[in-house]
Design an enzyme around this catalytic site. Structure first.
Site, PDB file in Angstrom:
ATOM      1  N   LYS A  73       0.703  -1.244   0.047  1.00 56.09           N
ATOM      2  CA  LYS A  73       0.040   0.247  -0.147  1.00 56.09           C
ATOM      3  C   LYS A  73       0.780   1.471  -0.134  1.00 56.09           C
ATOM      4  O   LYS A  73       0.430   2.418  -0.488  1.00 56.09           O
ATOM      5  CB  LYS A  73      -0.852   0.057   1.367  1.00 56.09           C
ATOM      6  N   ALA A 134      -4.923   3.368  15.571  1.00 51.89           N
ATOM      7  CA  ALA A 134      -4.152   4.325  15.039  1.00 51.89           C
ATOM      8  C   ALA A 134      -3.248   3.553  13.872  1.00 51.89           C
ATOM      9  O   ALA A 134      -2.273   4.171  13.296  1.00 51.89           O
ATOM     10  CB  ALA A 134      -3.246   5.038  16.104  1.00 51.89           C
TER      11      ALA A 134
HETATM   12  P1  NDP Z   1      -2.741  -2.095  11.402  1.00 54.33           P
HETATM   13  O1  NDP Z   1      -2.229  -3.293  11.734  1.00 54.33           O
HETATM   14  O2  NDP Z   1      -2.359  -0.880  10.577  1.00 54.33           O
HETATM   15  O3  NDP Z   1      -3.571  -1.466  12.852  1.00 54.33           O
HETATM   16  C1  NDP Z   1      -3.982  -2.210  13.703  1.00 54.33           C
HETATM   17  C2  NDP Z   1      -4.432  -1.369  14.891  1.00 54.33           C
HETATM   18  O4  NDP Z   1      -5.133  -2.310  15.751  1.00 54.33           O
HETATM   19  C3  NDP Z   1      -3.366  -0.664  15.831  1.00 54.33           C
HETATM   20  O5  NDP Z   1      -3.760   0.482  16.161  1.00 54.33           O
HETATM   21  C4  NDP Z   1      -3.103  -1.661  17.045  1.00 54.33           C
HETATM   22  O6  NDP Z   1      -2.722  -1.190  18.002  1.00 54.33           O
HETATM   23  C5  NDP Z   1      -4.656  -1.893  17.101  1.00 54.33           C
HETATM   24  N1  NDP Z   1      -4.729  -3.433  18.084  1.00 54.33           N
HETATM   25  C6  NDP Z   1      -4.454  -4.574  17.499  1.00 54.33           C
HETATM   26  N2  NDP Z   1      -4.752  -5.436  18.572  1.00 54.33           N
HETATM   27  C7  NDP Z   1      -5.146  -4.695  19.815  1.00 54.33           C
HETATM   28  C8  NDP Z   1      -5.543  -4.766  21.123  1.00 54.33           C
HETATM   29  N3  NDP Z   1      -5.522  -6.195  21.502  1.00 54.33           N
HETATM   30  N4  NDP Z   1      -6.070  -3.910  21.758  1.00 54.33           N
HETATM   31  C9  NDP Z   1      -6.005  -2.700  21.308  1.00 54.33           C
HETATM   32  N5  NDP Z   1      -5.433  -2.370  20.062  1.00 54.33           N
HETATM   33  C10 NDP Z   1      -5.427  -3.469  19.250  1.00 54.33           C
HETATM   34  O7  NDP Z   1      -4.191  -2.700  10.591  1.00 54.33           O
HETATM   35  P2  NDP Z   1      -5.179  -1.845   9.814  1.00 54.33           P
HETATM   36  O8  NDP Z   1      -5.318  -0.413  10.535  1.00 54.33           O
HETATM   37  O9  NDP Z   1      -4.792  -2.101   8.389  1.00 54.33           O
HETATM   38  O10 NDP Z   1      -6.534  -2.797   9.953  1.00 54.33           O
HETATM   39  C11 NDP Z   1      -7.185  -2.697  11.217  1.00 54.33           C
HETATM   40  C12 NDP Z   1      -8.513  -3.462  11.073  1.00 54.33           C
HETATM   41  O11 NDP Z   1      -9.120  -2.741   9.913  1.00 54.33           O
HETATM   42  C13 NDP Z   1      -8.360  -4.913  10.387  1.00 54.33           C
HETATM   43  O12 NDP Z   1      -9.108  -5.750  11.111  1.00 54.33           O
HETATM   44  C14 NDP Z   1      -8.824  -4.854   8.955  1.00 54.33           C
HETATM   45  O13 NDP Z   1      -9.414  -5.994   8.497  1.00 54.33           O
HETATM   46  C15 NDP Z   1      -9.976  -3.641   9.209  1.00 54.33           C
HETATM   47  N6  NDP Z   1      -9.925  -3.079   7.769  1.00 54.33           N
HETATM   48  C16 NDP Z   1     -11.386  -3.290   7.205  1.00 54.33           C
HETATM   49  C17 NDP Z   1     -11.681  -2.419   6.276  1.00 54.33           C
HETATM   50  C18 NDP Z   1     -13.218  -2.315   5.725  1.00 54.33           C
HETATM   51  O14 NDP Z   1     -13.094  -1.966   4.644  1.00 54.33           O
HETATM   52  N7  NDP Z   1     -13.868  -2.992   6.524  1.00 54.33           N
HETATM   53  C19 NDP Z   1     -10.548  -1.670   5.299  1.00 54.33           C
HETATM   54  C20 NDP Z   1      -9.412  -1.543   6.169  1.00 54.33           C
HETATM   55  C21 NDP Z   1      -8.965  -2.469   7.273  1.00 54.33           C
HETATM   56  P3  NDP Z   1      -1.175  -0.964  18.330  1.00 54.33           P
HETATM   57  O15 NDP Z   1      -0.675   0.153  17.482  1.00 54.33           O
HETATM   58  O16 NDP Z   1      -1.077  -0.681  19.732  1.00 54.33           O
HETATM   59  O17 NDP Z   1      -0.565  -2.217  17.761  1.00 54.33           O
END
Ligand code: NDP
Length: 287
Positions: A73, A134
């Protein structure tokens, strides 16, 4: 005699891993319902260091466009001729349109989110929104809301990734009028009583951890608020199930995904697909 034109129109997704990406199911169902028999969506496993070659292939086959997912991406941006304003601010492109060899990059993640809110009667203008997470999805969502005139955004994320949150706050403060703050997430989070919209932009609840719910004090989410989830699989996350049980207005990440895919199809074909057909195909695939 019937016209003989067997030329194929190709779109698809570049990613790795990508085998479990359900894009093909949704898009093929849409193409079939639109009578676009010669449009095909290809799920393509592209190595991190082969992205440039893959884009040459895309041009050679005159593919109409492509989605990019992990790990492409960000990297893909350097090969594009033009990038939309929001994709530039988000710092990531997830869809490309090929106009006769000229590549245009867009980010439809946040746009699918905005379409989902809109179809549920939610307008972010002047509103206060609490966003959990984030990462990439959060960035896309926050930038789109910022550009659409949201009043205030509170970003809540785990302490270990403070830098990610700080960078996002800076981008939003520099490029939008929204008041943006960042809060460390180190216990059950109490949603402020004056919040209008609550967004789960974390991966908590994603398959296979389908019973997980973000660490939020759920009693602080009131029926006057609207909850939008990003989790696309399962089509109804544990958070959304719980919100429905409590009578809190909400929308699923699956709906957001369908909106995003519908926008991709519209940008590639110039025609609006039937979202209900696409949603049924996704539900069937994830059952
Ligand atoms: P990233 O890996 O970039 O970010 C994941 C985020 O989730 C981070 O902020 C992370 O926090 C947080 N996180 C993960 N586990 C936990 C936990 N146990 N407790 C608290 N925070 C947590 O992933 P993306 O942002 O790319 O994707 C996130 C979600 O969005 C995925 O499930 C993806 O499938 C979904 N998505 C859905 C779309 C849609 O069209 N419906 C489009 C794009 C994404 P930390 O920084 O602390 O690790």
């Amino acid at each position: 005699m019937k016209e003989q034109n067997y030329l194929d129109h190709l779109v698809g997704v570049f990613g790795q891993p990508v085998a479990e990406n359900p894009g093909v199911v949704i898009q093929d169902a849409a193409f079939a319902a639109m009578g676009l028999e010669r449009w095909h969506f290809l799920t393509l496993d592209v190595d991190k260091d082969k992205l440039e070659d893959a884009l040459k292939g895309l041009k050679a086959f005159k593919m109409r466009g492509i989605n990019c997912t992990i790990p492409h991406k960000i990297e893909v941006m350097k090969y594009l001729d033009e990038i939309s304003e929001s994709a530039r601010l988000i710092g990531a492109v997830n869809m490309i349109v090929n106009d006769n060899g000229r590549l245009f990059g867009e980010n439809t993640d946040g746009k699918g989110f905005m379409m989902s809110l809109e179809s549920n009667g939610q307008d972010v203008k002047g509103k206060k929104v609490v966003v959990f997470g984030a990462g990439g999805a959060s960035r896309a969502i926050c930038v789109e809301m910022g550009l659409a005139g949201v009043g205030e955004i509170v970003i809540v994320n785990r302490r270990q990734d403070r830098a990610l949150g700080d960078a996002l706050v800076e981008i939003l403060n520099r490029n939008t009028r929204a008041k943006v703050t960042y809060v460390d997430w180190d216990g059950p989070f109490a949603v402020p009583a004056d919040a209008d919209i609550v967004v789960n932009a974390t991966s908590v609840g994603l398959y296979p951890n389908v019973d997980d719910i973000p660490n939020i004090d759920l009693d602080t989410i009131r029926p006057t608020m609207f909850v939008q989830d990003v989790i696309p699989n399962p089509t109804e996350s544990a958070l959304i199930r719980e919100m429905r049980r409590r009578g809190i207005p909400c929308a699923t990440g699956a709906g957001m995904l369908i909106n995003q895919a519908a926008l991709n199809i519209e940008m590639w074909t110039g025609r609006k697909p039937d979202k209900a057909v696409m949603y049924r195909a996704l539900e069937e695939a994830l059952r």
